[in-house]
Design a protein around this motif. Structure first.
Motif, PDB file in Angstrom:
ATOM      1  N   LEU A 107      -8.345  12.773 -11.138  1.00 49.76           N
ATOM      2  CA  LEU A 107      -7.676  11.925 -10.147  1.00 49.76           C
ATOM      3  C   LEU A 107      -6.239  12.386  -9.942  1.00 49.76           C
ATOM      4  CD1 LEU A 107      -8.872   8.394 -11.400  1.00 49.76           C
ATOM      5  CD2 LEU A 107      -9.947   9.844  -9.668  1.00 49.76           C
ATOM      6  N   ASN A 108      -5.816  12.482  -8.701  1.00 46.97           N
ATOM      7  CA  ASN A 108      -4.457  12.912  -8.372  1.00 46.97           C
ATOM      8  C   ASN A 108      -3.452  11.845  -8.839  1.00 46.97           C
ATOM      9  OD1 ASN A 108      -2.001  13.650  -7.167  1.00 46.97           O
ATOM     10  ND2 ASN A 108      -3.019  14.478  -5.351  1.00 46.97           N
ATOM     11  N   PRO A 109      -2.575  12.172  -9.802  1.00 46.54           N
ATOM     12  CA  PRO A 109      -1.659  11.157 -10.353  1.00 46.54           C
ATOM     13  C   PRO A 109      -0.616  10.680  -9.354  1.00 46.54           C
ATOM     14  CG  PRO A 109      -1.085  13.343 -11.185  1.00 46.54           C
ATOM     15  CD  PRO A 109      -2.374  13.491 -10.426  1.00 46.54           C
ATOM     16  N   ARG A 110      -0.440  11.411  -8.262  1.00 45.21           N
ATOM     17  CA  ARG A 110       0.591  11.042  -7.275  1.00 45.21           C
ATOM     18  C   ARG A 110       0.073  10.094  -6.204  1.00 45.21           C
ATOM     19  NH1 ARG A 110       4.250  16.471  -6.208  1.00 45.21           N
ATOM     20  NH2 ARG A 110       4.619  16.974  -8.394  1.00 45.21           N
ATOM     21  N   LEU A 111      -1.224   9.879  -6.175  1.00 48.37           N
ATOM     22  CA  LEU A 111      -1.811   9.007  -5.158  1.00 48.37           C
ATOM     23  C   LEU A 111      -2.212   7.673  -5.768  1.00 48.37           C
ATOM     24  CD1 LEU A 111      -4.185  11.442  -3.186  1.00 48.37           C
ATOM     25  CD2 LEU A 111      -1.820  10.816  -2.651  1.00 48.37           C
ATOM     26  N   THR A 112      -2.123   6.629  -4.966  1.00 49.97           N
ATOM     27  CA  THR A 112      -2.640   5.332  -5.407  1.00 49.97           C
ATOM     28  C   THR A 112      -4.167   5.382  -5.366  1.00 49.97           C
ATOM     29  OG1 THR A 112      -2.698   4.406  -3.162  1.00 49.97           O
ATOM     30  CG2 THR A 112      -0.659   4.120  -4.452  1.00 49.97           C
ATOM     31  N   VAL A 113      -4.792   4.431  -6.012  1.00 48.38           N
ATOM     32  CA  VAL A 113      -6.256   4.348  -6.000  1.00 48.38           C
ATOM     33  C   VAL A 113      -6.772   4.236  -4.576  1.00 48.38           C
ATOM     34  CG1 VAL A 113      -8.197   2.865  -6.635  1.00 48.38           C
ATOM     35  CG2 VAL A 113      -6.438   3.400  -8.323  1.00 48.38           C
ATOM     36  N   ARG A 114      -6.065   3.457  -3.758  1.00 49.65           N
ATOM     37  CA  ARG A 114      -6.466   3.312  -2.354  1.00 49.65           C
ATOM     38  C   ARG A 114      -6.500   4.661  -1.642  1.00 49.65           C
ATOM     39  NH1 ARG A 114      -3.375  -0.507  -0.990  1.00 49.65           N
ATOM     40  NH2 ARG A 114      -4.933  -2.155  -0.789  1.00 49.65           N
ATOM     41  N   ASP A 115      -5.453   5.462  -1.824  1.00 47.60           N
ATOM     42  CA  ASP A 115      -5.386   6.758  -1.143  1.00 47.60           C
ATOM     43  C   ASP A 115      -6.418   7.743  -1.687  1.00 47.60           C
ATOM     44  OD1 ASP A 115      -3.368   5.943   0.545  1.00 47.60           O
ATOM     45  OD2 ASP A 115      -1.760   6.597  -0.808  1.00 47.60           O
ATOM     46  N   ILE A 116      -6.702   7.660  -2.989  1.00 48.31           N
ATOM     47  CA  ILE A 116      -7.706   8.546  -3.602  1.00 48.31           C
ATOM     48  C   ILE A 116      -9.074   8.312  -2.972  1.00 48.31           C
ATOM     49  CG2 ILE A 116      -9.027   8.918  -5.740  1.00 48.31           C
ATOM     50  CD1 ILE A 116      -6.359   8.516  -7.259  1.00 48.31           C
ATOM     51  N   ILE A 117      -9.444   7.045  -2.786  1.00 55.92           N
ATOM     52  CA  ILE A 117     -10.757   6.715  -2.219  1.00 55.92           C
ATOM     53  C   ILE A 117     -10.758   6.892  -0.703  1.00 55.92           C
ATOM     54  CG2 ILE A 117     -12.499   4.904  -2.000  1.00 55.92           C
ATOM     55  CD1 ILE A 117     -11.426   3.725  -4.623  1.00 55.92           C
ATOM     56  N   LEU A 118      -9.602   6.665  -0.091  1.00 60.12           N
ATOM     57  CA  LEU A 118      -9.477   6.734   1.372  1.00 60.12           C
ATOM     58  C   LEU A 118      -9.538   8.176   1.889  1.00 60.12           C
ATOM     59  CD1 LEU A 118      -8.929   4.641   3.656  1.00 60.12           C
ATOM     60  CD2 LEU A 118      -6.502   5.171   3.408  1.00 60.12           C
ATOM     61  N   LEU A 127      -9.959   0.749   5.048  1.00 66.39           N
ATOM     62  CA  LEU A 127      -9.295  -0.013   3.992  1.00 66.39           C
ATOM     63  C   LEU A 127     -10.218  -1.094   3.444  1.00 66.39           C
ATOM     64  CD1 LEU A 127      -5.706  -0.369   5.501  1.00 66.39           C
ATOM     65  CD2 LEU A 127      -6.403   1.076   3.586  1.00 66.39           C
ATOM     66  N   GLU A 128     -10.972  -1.726   4.324  1.00 67.02           N
ATOM     67  CA  GLU A 128     -11.929  -2.736   3.883  1.00 67.02           C
ATOM     68  C   GLU A 128     -13.033  -2.081   3.034  1.00 67.02           C
ATOM     69  OE1 GLU A 128     -13.741  -6.226   3.127  1.00 67.02           O
ATOM     70  OE2 GLU A 128     -11.775  -5.946   4.073  1.00 67.02           O
ATOM     71  N   LYS A 129     -13.437  -0.862   3.412  1.00 67.96           N
ATOM     72  CA  LYS A 129     -14.460  -0.137   2.661  1.00 67.96           C
ATOM     73  C   LYS A 129     -13.943   0.213   1.260  1.00 67.96           C
ATOM     74  CE  LYS A 129     -18.480   1.857   2.322  1.00 67.96           C
ATOM     75  NZ  LYS A 129     -19.741   1.082   2.367  1.00 67.96           N
ATOM     76  N   VAL A 130     -12.671   0.562   1.144  1.00 66.95           N
ATOM     77  CA  VAL A 130     -12.070   0.843  -0.171  1.00 66.95           C
ATOM     78  C   VAL A 130     -12.206  -0.371  -1.079  1.00 66.95           C
ATOM     79  CG1 VAL A 130      -9.914   1.294  -1.407  1.00 66.95           C
ATOM     80  CG2 VAL A 130     -10.449   2.600   0.655  1.00 66.95           C
ATOM     81  N   ASP A 131     -11.877  -1.545  -0.539  1.00 64.26           N
ATOM     82  CA  ASP A 131     -11.979  -2.781  -1.326  1.00 64.26           C
ATOM     83  C   ASP A 131     -13.419  -3.047  -1.746  1.00 64.26           C
ATOM     84  OD1 ASP A 131      -9.278  -3.146  -1.053  1.00 64.26           O
ATOM     85  OD2 ASP A 131      -9.428  -4.561   0.619  1.00 64.26           O
ATOM     86  N   GLU A 132     -14.371  -2.807  -0.835  1.00 62.41           N
ATOM     87  CA  GLU A 132     -15.792  -3.009  -1.148  1.00 62.41           C
ATOM     88  C   GLU A 132     -16.248  -2.073  -2.264  1.00 62.41           C
ATOM     89  OE1 GLU A 132     -18.107  -2.535   2.383  1.00 62.41           O
ATOM     90  OE2 GLU A 132     -17.081  -4.154   3.461  1.00 62.41           O
ATOM     91  N   LEU A 133     -15.795  -0.822  -2.208  1.00 65.03           N
ATOM     92  CA  LEU A 133     -16.192   0.165  -3.221  1.00 65.03           C
ATOM     93  C   LEU A 133     -15.621  -0.186  -4.591  1.00 65.03           C
ATOM     94  CD1 LEU A 133     -15.831   3.449  -1.134  1.00 65.03           C
ATOM     95  CD2 LEU A 133     -17.944   2.553  -2.115  1.00 65.03           C
ATOM     96  N   LEU A 134     -14.373  -0.654  -4.617  1.00 64.79           N
ATOM     97  CA  LEU A 134     -13.774  -1.052  -5.887  1.00 64.79           C
ATOM     98  C   LEU A 134     -14.570  -2.194  -6.520  1.00 64.79           C
ATOM     99  CD1 LEU A 134      -9.945  -0.878  -5.113  1.00 64.79           C
ATOM    100  CD2 LEU A 134     -11.240   0.587  -6.668  1.00 64.79           C
ATOM    101  N   GLU A 135     -14.964  -3.139  -5.711  1.00 66.79           N
ATOM    102  CA  GLU A 135     -15.757  -4.254  -6.235  1.00 66.79           C
ATOM    103  C   GLU A 135     -17.147  -3.787  -6.660  1.00 66.79           C
ATOM    104  OE1 GLU A 135     -15.652  -7.319  -3.271  1.00 66.79           O
ATOM    105  OE2 GLU A 135     -13.666  -8.024  -3.897  1.00 66.79           O
ATOM    106  N   ALA A 136     -17.696  -2.808  -5.942  1.00 65.66           N
ATOM    107  CA  ALA A 136     -19.035  -2.291  -6.272  1.00 65.66           C
ATOM    108  C   ALA A 136     -19.058  -1.630  -7.641  1.00 65.66           C
ATOM    109  CB  ALA A 136     -19.488  -1.303  -5.198  1.00 65.66           C
ATOM    110  N   VAL A 137     -17.918  -1.040  -8.062  1.00 65.71           N
ATOM    111  CA  VAL A 137     -17.865  -0.376  -9.373  1.00 65.71           C
ATOM    112  C   VAL A 137     -17.224  -1.261 -10.442  1.00 65.71           C
ATOM    113  CG1 VAL A 137     -17.841   1.932  -8.341  1.00 65.71           C
ATOM    114  CG2 VAL A 137     -15.659   0.800  -8.869  1.00 65.71           C
ATOM    115  N   GLY A 138     -17.036  -2.548 -10.112  1.00 65.88           N
ATOM    116  CA  GLY A 138     -16.562  -3.497 -11.111  1.00 65.88           C
ATOM    117  C   GLY A 138     -15.064  -3.578 -11.282  1.00 65.88           C
TER     118      GLY A 138
END
Length: 339
Positions: free
Chosen positions: A101-112, A128-139
């Motif tokens: 994972l790129n340490p300079r990016l936020t989790v949102r930017d990494i998935i986006l 952005l809504e898809k990022v939130d859905e994916l985070l919830e999908a992986v717990g």
């Protein structure tokens, strides 16, 4: 309805020139296929060529010989448009959650990032809504999207890596030892998550690992590799019930059994010697220098991967039909040693 082959590997060789006339034979002629919707486990010791094979499927390496076909097309002969689509359909979960994972990016930017590269889900708000859905999908909580990788544990980072792999809605995921860097308690959680996601999203997995006990719970079929060669392929039940190759038998004998009575009675198969160098592998069968059942023919001829029973393939002269009469006595001797 029969099984549909999604990806096929045929006589794949990956050799690396390291100078001074020396070549590392990382992968030396393996063949296997993966059916749509299944998990194919690839196991073996460190350095046997498992991860290199996975990287070839990602088109990170070009094969020295052989080919990989995806839905009937050679993946190393795709045009730009086809290759772009292939990389959307095939994603990878890496071994080290601290380095992937790129340490300079936020989790949102990494998935986006992959969504934006492939221009998916309409505009930025939908992504952005898809990022939130994916985070919830992986717990993970939606609020974690604003944090950076260093703020998470290893297990949480691997969940972020899984979310990134799912961002493009792939149908095939290569999981390259995704749990080996995690604590045992976290390993079970990640494996459970992968199985849950596979069922929900109808995913196909190549699950690369060196831990046979974990592969058993994850895989439908398993391929065992040794020094760049495939030595046995069968379904997970048959592999544990009746392993045929001496190397597979040795690997399984090393798995602890949580019953002290059985554990005390059984004998482990201890392999002698060191793993040979992939620069100078043994002639004939590459396992012969450590095999308790090695014969003279093993040094002269490389065993072919043959179907010994229905969907059970093994590369060993003990089961070579041409040498069947010659090896009957050796089979009895080896079985007696391993009991």
């Amino acid at each position: 309805m029969g099984k549909q082959t999604l990806l096929s590997v045929n006589r794949l060789k990956i050799h690396f020139d390291i100078g001074k006339g020396k070549t590392v034979k990382a992968v030396d002629g393996i063949s296997f296929m993966i059916n749509k919707g299944e998990t194919f486990g690839l196991v073996g010791e460190s350095g046997c060529g498992k991860s290199t094979s996975g990287r070839v499927l990602m088109r990170l390496y070009k094969p020295t010989e052989g080919e990989v076909t995806y839905k009937g097309k050679n993946i190393h002969q795709l045009n730009k448009v086809e290759a772009f689509q292939y990389h959307r359909n095939i994603q990878m979960i890496f071994q080290d959650p601290y380095a992937s994972l790129n340490p300079r990016l936020t989790v949102r930017d990494i998935i986006l990032e992959p969504m934006e590269i492939h221009n998916l889900y309409g505009g930025r708000n939908e992504r952005l809504e898809k990022v939130d859905e994916l985070l919830e999908a992986v717990g993970l909580h939606r609020e974690f999207a604003n944090r950076y990788p260093h703020e998470f544990s290893g297990g949480q980072r691997q969940r972020i890596g899984i979310a990134r792999a799912l961002a493009l809605e792939p149908e095939f995921i290569i999981a390259d030892e995704p749990i080996s860097a995690l604590d045992v308690s976290v390993q079970a959680q990640v494996v459970g998550l992968l199985k849950k996601l596979q069922k929900e999203k109808r995913l196909t997995y190549l699950f690369i690992a060196h831990d046979l006990s974990m592969v058993k719970h994850m895989s439908d079929r398993i391929g065992v590799m040794y020094l760049g060669n495939m030595v046995e392929i069968t379904d997970h039940v048959q592999l544990y019930k009746e392993p045929l190759h001496p190397y597979t038998q040795a690997l399984l004998s090393a798995i602890p059994i949580p019953d002290p009575d059985i554990e005390d009675r059984r004998k482990r198969i201890i392999l002698k010697g060191e793993l040979p160098s992939p620069i100078h592998p043994p002639s004939g069968c590459v396992f012969r220098t450590r095999c308790p059942a090695a014969m003279e023919v093993c040094a002269l001829k490389k065993p072919a991967l043959q179907e010994i029973d229905k969907d059970h393939f093994v590369a060993c002269h003990l089961y070579d039909r041409e040498l069947e009469q010659m090896t009957d006595g050796m089979k009895v001797m080896f079985q007696a040693r391993s009991e």
